[in-house]
Design a protein around this motif. Structure first.
Motif: not given
Lengths: 143, 143
Positions: A124, A106, A53
């Motif tokens: 991602q 996230v 990420v």
């Protein structure tokens, strides 16, 4: 003139070893295609949800290039003086994180972008293809 | 949660600044396409003859990928903790060095490959497209 500074060996990493090394890093390089030309940019990253990420700036060519495109992502610990170290390569289809619950998760990861700017997009790269190699000094006589 | 650790600014580097930074480095990353997939590998390099010069292992997929293909080459000094540093990107058509006189010259450069193996091929990427950016802490209040 091809004298190596010491005897060295190269080993392929297992997928597990490679992912462990990825998880311990924080800065990688993303390889993308922009205007039909290849490009590489450093990014801060975390390993989360079986993926890499990182963050990007909405509206940029880079953001467009990492949306639904197959990209390369590389992390290494390559000391040019010791000529030992490791490198890990991830190849996968990058996708923007749009799921609200995942986005909330996230955003809590404390991922600070390497470059300044409003990095509101989270991207991602799934850990689909993960390869790596380690270069180490050898006890043997080499050849 | 998007709190940057300090106020920072990003500047584009001039071509001259970027080449000076390249000349001071020794380890870069080459971005290529192998079997239709993007890949990035670390290489040791030198700046010589208005080009990046590095070595590859004859007969490998990597050697084939850096023969007459447009590739990306990136060098950075990117400290993920300080979140300052610089990165430089070169894009150009890689070509094997075959000219005998030039080959003799590059063999004298003392270029030790990062990975072990018989790196008998020398590859050149001309400094056609050179871009870069520097990230620095700012005295201003930012925004």
């Amino acid at each position: 003139m091809n004298i190596a500074p010491m005897t060295r060996e190269i080993d392929d990493l297992s997928r597990l070893e490679a992912i462990q090394l990825l998880a311990g890093g924080s800065l990688g390089r993303v390889g993308v295609t922009i205007s039909a030309l290849p490009a590489i940019f450093p990014v801060s990253y975390v390993v989360f949800d079986d993926s890499i990420v990182f963050r990007s700036v909405p509206g940029t060519k880079f953001a467009a290039a990492v949306s639904e495109a197959v990209v390369a992502f590389e992390v290494d610990d390559a000391d040019p003086h010791a000529t030992t170290g490791w490198s890990v390569l991830v190849v996968g289809k990058a996708r923007p994180i749009t799921d609200a619950a995942l986005l909330e998760q996230v955003q809590e990861l404390g991922l600070v972008p390497w470059a300044p700017g409003v990095h509101d997009d989270f991207v991602q790269i799934p850990l689909d293809i993960v390869t790596g190699r380690r270069i180490r000094a050898s006890d043997g006589d080499g050849h």
